[in-house]
Design an enzyme around this catalytic site. Structure first.
Site, PDB file in Angstrom:
ATOM      1  N   ARG A  99       0.824  -1.215   0.000  1.00 34.32           N
ATOM      2  CA  ARG A  99       0.000   0.000   0.000  1.00 34.32           C
ATOM      3  C   ARG A  99       0.859   1.267   0.000  1.00 34.32           C
ATOM      4  O   ARG A  99       0.581   2.225  -0.717  1.00 34.32           O
ATOM      5  CB  ARG A  99      -0.894  -0.065   1.243  1.00 34.32           C
ATOM      6  CG  ARG A  99      -1.747   1.132   1.493  1.00 34.32           C
ATOM      7  CD  ARG A  99      -2.644   0.878   2.689  1.00 34.32           C
ATOM      8  NE  ARG A  99      -3.825   0.125   2.317  1.00 34.32           N
ATOM      9  CZ  ARG A  99      -4.935   0.692   1.826  1.00 34.32           C
ATOM     10  NH1 ARG A  99      -4.992   1.999   1.665  1.00 34.32           N
ATOM     11  NH2 ARG A  99      -5.967  -0.040   1.495  1.00 34.32           N
TER      12      ARG A  99
ATOM     13  N   HIS B 188     -17.825  13.541  -0.343  1.00 35.11           N
ATOM     14  CA  HIS B 188     -18.431  12.356   0.258  1.00 35.11           C
ATOM     15  C   HIS B 188     -19.956  12.485   0.249  1.00 35.11           C
ATOM     16  O   HIS B 188     -20.479  13.546   0.603  1.00 35.11           O
ATOM     17  CB  HIS B 188     -17.923  12.188   1.699  1.00 35.11           C
ATOM     18  CG  HIS B 188     -18.458  10.958   2.356  1.00 35.11           C
ATOM     19  ND1 HIS B 188     -17.995   9.687   2.035  1.00 35.11           N
ATOM     20  CD2 HIS B 188     -19.444  10.778   3.275  1.00 35.11           C
ATOM     21  CE1 HIS B 188     -18.671   8.795   2.745  1.00 35.11           C
ATOM     22  NE2 HIS B 188     -19.552   9.429   3.499  1.00 35.11           N
TER      23      HIS B 188
ATOM     24  N   ASP C  52      -7.628  13.903   5.874  1.00 32.74           N
ATOM     25  CA  ASP C  52      -6.592  13.611   6.871  1.00 32.74           C
ATOM     26  C   ASP C  52      -6.413  12.097   6.928  1.00 32.74           C
ATOM     27  O   ASP C  52      -6.860  11.385   6.033  1.00 32.74           O
ATOM     28  CB  ASP C  52      -6.948  14.236   8.239  1.00 32.74           C
ATOM     29  CG  ASP C  52      -8.189  13.612   8.859  1.00 32.74           C
ATOM     30  OD1 ASP C  52      -8.695  12.613   8.305  1.00 32.74           O
ATOM     31  OD2 ASP C  52      -8.640  14.112   9.905  1.00 32.74           O
TER      32      ASP C  52
ATOM     33  N   ASN D 295     -11.732  15.939  -0.538  1.00 34.77           N
ATOM     34  CA  ASN D 295     -12.562  14.775  -0.885  1.00 34.77           C
ATOM     35  C   ASN D 295     -14.027  15.185  -0.907  1.00 34.77           C
ATOM     36  O   ASN D 295     -14.447  16.055  -0.143  1.00 34.77           O
ATOM     37  CB  ASN D 295     -12.352  13.677   0.168  1.00 34.77           C
ATOM     38  CG  ASN D 295     -13.175  12.431  -0.118  1.00 34.77           C
ATOM     39  OD1 ASN D 295     -13.223  11.951  -1.261  1.00 34.77           O
ATOM     40  ND2 ASN D 295     -13.835  11.893   0.895  1.00 34.77           N
TER      41      ASN D 295
ATOM     42  N   ASP E 145     -12.819   9.696   6.114  1.00 32.08           N
ATOM     43  CA  ASP E 145     -13.761  10.821   5.954  1.00 32.08           C
ATOM     44  C   ASP E 145     -13.862  11.670   7.221  1.00 32.08           C
ATOM     45  O   ASP E 145     -14.957  12.102   7.601  1.00 32.08           O
ATOM     46  CB  ASP E 145     -15.147  10.294   5.539  1.00 32.08           C
ATOM     47  CG  ASP E 145     -15.087   9.534   4.220  1.00 32.08           C
ATOM     48  OD1 ASP E 145     -14.372   9.977   3.304  1.00 32.08           O
ATOM     49  OD2 ASP E 145     -15.742   8.481   4.111  1.00 32.08           O
TER      50      ASP E 145
ATOM     51  N   ARG F 179     -10.301   4.455  -2.554  1.00 33.85           N
ATOM     52  CA  ARG F 179      -9.233   3.933  -1.710  1.00 33.85           C
ATOM     53  C   ARG F 179      -8.906   4.967  -0.646  1.00 33.85           C
ATOM     54  O   ARG F 179      -9.048   6.164  -0.882  1.00 33.85           O
ATOM     55  CB  ARG F 179      -7.960   3.699  -2.524  1.00 33.85           C
ATOM     56  CG  ARG F 179      -8.031   2.561  -3.489  1.00 33.85           C
ATOM     57  CD  ARG F 179      -6.727   2.466  -4.272  1.00 33.85           C
ATOM     58  NE  ARG F 179      -5.570   2.236  -3.426  1.00 33.85           N
ATOM     59  CZ  ARG F 179      -5.251   1.049  -2.912  1.00 33.85           C
ATOM     60  NH1 ARG F 179      -5.983  -0.001  -3.168  1.00 33.85           N
ATOM     61  NH2 ARG F 179      -4.179   0.912  -2.145  1.00 33.85           N
TER      62      ARG F 179
HETATM   63  C1  GAR Z   1     -19.667  10.276  -5.439  1.00 33.47           C
HETATM   64  O1  GAR Z   1     -21.003  10.320  -5.011  1.00 33.47           O
HETATM   65  C2  GAR Z   1     -18.718  10.462  -4.286  1.00 33.47           C
HETATM   66  O2  GAR Z   1     -19.229  11.267  -3.287  1.00 33.47           O
HETATM   67  C3  GAR Z   1     -18.588   9.043  -3.800  1.00 33.47           C
HETATM   68  O3  GAR Z   1     -18.513   8.271  -4.966  1.00 33.47           O
HETATM   69  C4  GAR Z   1     -19.289   8.893  -5.973  1.00 33.47           C
HETATM   70  C5  GAR Z   1     -18.465   8.962  -7.228  1.00 33.47           C
HETATM   71  O4  GAR Z   1     -19.253   9.359  -8.297  1.00 33.47           O
HETATM   72  N1  GAR Z   1     -17.418   8.892  -2.978  1.00 33.47           N
HETATM   73  C6  GAR Z   1     -17.391   8.122  -1.901  1.00 33.47           C
HETATM   74  O5  GAR Z   1     -18.324   7.427  -1.558  1.00 33.47           O
HETATM   75  C7  GAR Z   1     -16.073   8.135  -1.156  1.00 33.47           C
HETATM   76  N2  GAR Z   1     -16.254   7.695   0.185  1.00 33.47           N
HETATM   77  P1  GAR Z   1     -18.582   9.879  -9.653  1.00 33.47           P
HETATM   78  O6  GAR Z   1     -17.503   8.876 -10.038  1.00 33.47           O
HETATM   79  O7  GAR Z   1     -19.700   9.880 -10.644  1.00 33.47           O
HETATM   80  O8  GAR Z   1     -18.022  11.244  -9.385  1.00 33.47           O
END
Ligand code: GAR
Length: 206
Positions: A67, A111, A143, A109, A147, A93
């Site tokens: 990793r 979320h 960080d 990020n 999340d 990831r």
């Molecule tokens: C988004 O809704 C983002 O918030 C989520 O994945 C989706 C990606 O959509 N991310 C997470 O869940 C991270 N924990 P996209 O590829 O169409 O932008």
């Protein structure tokens, strides 16, 4: 197009990447996407990058011994692209210490929940399973936790009767497509001041 260079990390369809590309293209975000990097060769986000004329790169975790080595390669790719900000847009990831040593507080990020509720994977499904009436979207600095970084922007989204994971996620994403470019614009303009856990948005006059 602004001078801030953004590397976007994405694992999936890339609708948030698209929102950012569009916002950089029409001047709402004073920045440019200089790299789209994915851990998955089949990610549609890569296709979106190619269509926009943005360099794309795939770094598969399985091609690295561990990793940390993968994290170091991702950090180096962002550096080599000349990025000053990294955006995780559906990057599925966790980024670890070797990445964050270089990019912490320069990494954002998005979320699909109102953090600290429903962190981690499948946040819309978590909200439905919990029976929440309200969830939302959060843009935050990254960080070392899952999340847990300082929140930049958040907006609530109702859970409606009859919602499925898909309908709820789509409603949240429509908010993400607005919130993420807005947060990146603030970061690119140097208008975010982080004080412990609190992120203050400076006005132009400050
Ligand atoms: C988004 O809704 C983002 O918030 C989520 O994945 C989706 C990606 O959509 N991310 C997470 O869940 C991270 N924990 P996209 O590829 O169409 O932008």
């Amino acid at each position: 197009m602004g001078s801030t260079r953004i590397a976007v990390l994405a694992s999936g369809s890339g609708t948030n990447l698209q929102a950012l590309l569009d916002a950089c293209g029409d001047g709402r975000v004073p920045a440019q996407v200089c790299l789209v990097l994915s851990d998955r060769p089949g990610a549609h986000a890569l296709e979106r990058a190619r269509r926009a004329g943005v360099p794309d790169r795939v770094l598969r975790p399985r091609d690295f011994p561990d990793r940390d080595a993968h994290d170091r390669a991702v950090a180096a790719a962002c550096r080599a692209a000349g990025a000053s900000l990294v955006v995780l847009a559906g990057y599925m990831r966790l980024v670890g210490p070797p990445f964050l040593e270089e990019w912490a507080m320069r990494c954002i990020n998005v979320h699909p929940a109102l953090l600290p509720a429903f962190p981690g994977l499948d946040a819309p499904a978590q909200a439905l399973a919990y029976g929440a009436k309200l969830t939302g979207a959060t843009v935050h600095f990254v960080d070392g936790g899952v999340d847990t970084g300082p929140v930049i922007l958040q907006e609530a989204v109702p859970v409606l009767p009859g919602d499925t994971v898909e309908t709820l996620h789509r409603r949240i994403q429509a908010v993400e497509w607005r919130l993420l470019p807005q947060a990146v614009a603030l970061a690119a303009a140097g208008r975010l001041r982080v004080d412990g856990r609190r992120v203050e948005v400076r006005t132009d006059a400050d």
